[in-house]
Design an enzyme around this catalytic site. Structure first.
Site, PDB file in Angstrom:
ATOM      1  N   ASP A 174      53.031  34.760  37.656  1.00 49.76           N
ATOM      2  CA  ASP A 174      52.948  35.375  36.339  1.00 49.76           C
ATOM      3  C   ASP A 174      52.690  34.233  35.364  1.00 49.76           C
ATOM      4  O   ASP A 174      52.819  33.057  35.729  1.00 49.76           O
ATOM      5  CB  ASP A 174      54.253  36.088  36.024  1.00 49.76           C
ATOM      6  CG  ASP A 174      54.264  36.725  34.642  1.00 49.76           C
ATOM      7  OD1 ASP A 174      53.198  37.142  34.164  1.00 49.76           O
ATOM      8  OD2 ASP A 174      55.355  36.801  34.043  1.00 49.76           O
ATOM      9  N   ASP A 195      53.389  34.244  31.244  1.00 51.88           N
ATOM     10  CA  ASP A 195      54.456  34.143  30.248  1.00 51.88           C
ATOM     11  C   ASP A 195      55.821  34.214  30.919  1.00 51.88           C
ATOM     12  O   ASP A 195      56.136  35.160  31.640  1.00 51.88           O
ATOM     13  CB  ASP A 195      54.332  35.270  29.218  1.00 51.88           C
ATOM     14  CG  ASP A 195      53.122  35.101  28.323  1.00 51.88           C
ATOM     15  OD1 ASP A 195      52.713  33.950  28.108  1.00 51.88           O
ATOM     16  OD2 ASP A 195      52.577  36.116  27.848  1.00 51.88           O
ATOM     17  N   ASP A 233      59.536  36.212  36.313  1.00 50.92           N
ATOM     18  CA  ASP A 233      60.700  35.798  35.525  1.00 50.92           C
ATOM     19  C   ASP A 233      61.531  36.956  35.020  1.00 50.92           C
ATOM     20  O   ASP A 233      62.592  36.747  34.437  1.00 50.92           O
ATOM     21  CB  ASP A 233      60.241  34.968  34.312  1.00 50.92           C
ATOM     22  CG  ASP A 233      59.522  35.827  33.281  1.00 50.92           C
ATOM     23  OD1 ASP A 233      60.026  35.957  32.138  1.00 50.92           O
ATOM     24  OD2 ASP A 233      58.462  36.384  33.610  1.00 50.92           O
TER      25      ASP A 233
END
Length: 320
Positions: free
Chosen positions: A73, A75, A263
């Protein structure tokens, strides 16, 4: 260059548990809170998360014995970006004098605690604003003197705000003050050096992700990606699995051959619903989320090597 169409810093203490007065309560989404962790591993089950999407989840094949692709990913994984996005949104609200019914005397400003919860539950900038305005009332602004009442004008308001916010975010990234999160670049280089396929899948706007990647991982690494997908490239945002299902197809691999680094719970759900095992490297704003379906959980990737991830995936296959 990727065959598909189309960003990290010191950890802060985790945010406090969500308040009962949480303004996001109408989302009817409950996230089980868990304590801050250093690292742990779990057994992955491809059926542990049921998808509301019509996309059929990929399954982990028992014949898959090696890690063949590493998917990041952007961000929150490549860079800790939540506060940068929030700054850009608030700058946009101020620039266009966005006044909501709940606070008509000053431009809308999303606080850090509120934004942490918002971005962890709703993927994509336009969906965030659309949900907020539906819940708190459509605003007046320098774009529309009176609050828009039809779908066309509401879409124009959101598009205008998002476009300006994206340009502001680019300015912040270009400032040279943003760094990649620890361990990310080393893992990327290890993966490429060992012949693994490398991909980035982000729900953010393509132009902003490209800018992040070119400035943070460098043009050479970016151009060597085997697959790059952004929010523009799929109809549904995470936690829908579309972006990861599409990545697997573009990489010509099954989901079980890929390992995703995320995240947040939203990203974790997207990966597992696509049949992909996922490791989580949490940030200060996601540390208290329930990552029960992750095969490993890390505060960052400083001490994580490619061989560790390969062993994790082999254990997943053995368990299945």
């Amino acid at each position: 260059m990727p065959s598909s169409s189309s960003c990290t810093m010191l950890l802060l203490p985790p945010n406090p548990s969500f308040s009962p007065r949480n303004p996001l309560s109408s989302l009817h989404t409950t996230l089980r809170l868990s304590p801050l962790r250093t690292s742990t591993t779990r057994t992955f089950s491809s059926s542990s998360s049921s998808s509301s999407s019509s996309t059929r989840p990929l399954s982990i094949s028992a014949s898959s014995r090696a890690l063949r692709a590493l998917i990041f990913d952007c961000d929150g994984v490549i860079l800790e970006s939540e506060h940068l996005h929030r700054q850009a949104y608030n700058d946009a609200f101020s620039h266009f004098n966005v006044l909501c019914p709940s606070s008509p005397s000053q431009p809308l400003n999303w606080g850090s605690d509120f934004y942490d919860q918002l971005q962890n539950r709703i993927g994509g900038g336009k969906p965030k604003m659309r949900w907020y305005f539906k819940e708190h009332g459509w605003p007046s602004s320098s774009i529309f003197e009176t609050p828009p009442v039809d779908d066309t004008d509401r879409a124009k308001l959101i598009d205008t705000l998002q476009d300006w916010k994206t340009e502001r975010y680019k300015e912040i990234i270009k400032s040279g003050t943003v760094e990649t999160r620890p361990g990310v670049l080393r893992l990327m280089d290890e993966a490429k050096a060992s012949g693994k396929k490398l991909a980035v899948c982000s729900a953010a706007t393509k132009s902003s992700v490209i800018l992040c990647l070119e400035n943070l991982i460098g043009t050479e690494r970016f151009q060597s990606l085997d697959c790059f997908l952004a929010g523009d490239d799929v109809k549904e945002k995470k936690p829908d699995p579309s972006i990861y299902v599409t990545a697997a197809k573009n990489l010509d691999l099954s989901g079980g051959d890929c390992l995703v680094v995320e995240d947040s719970v939203i990203g974790l759900q997207a990966a597992t619903r696509a049949g992909m095992p996922c490791v989580v490297t949490y940030t200060s704003s996601t540390a208290n989320q329930d990552f029960k379906d992750a095969i490993a959980i890390y505060p960052d990737l400083s001490n994580v090597r490619l061989k560790d991830l390969e062993s994790l995936l082999q254990n997943v296959v053995a368990a299945n």
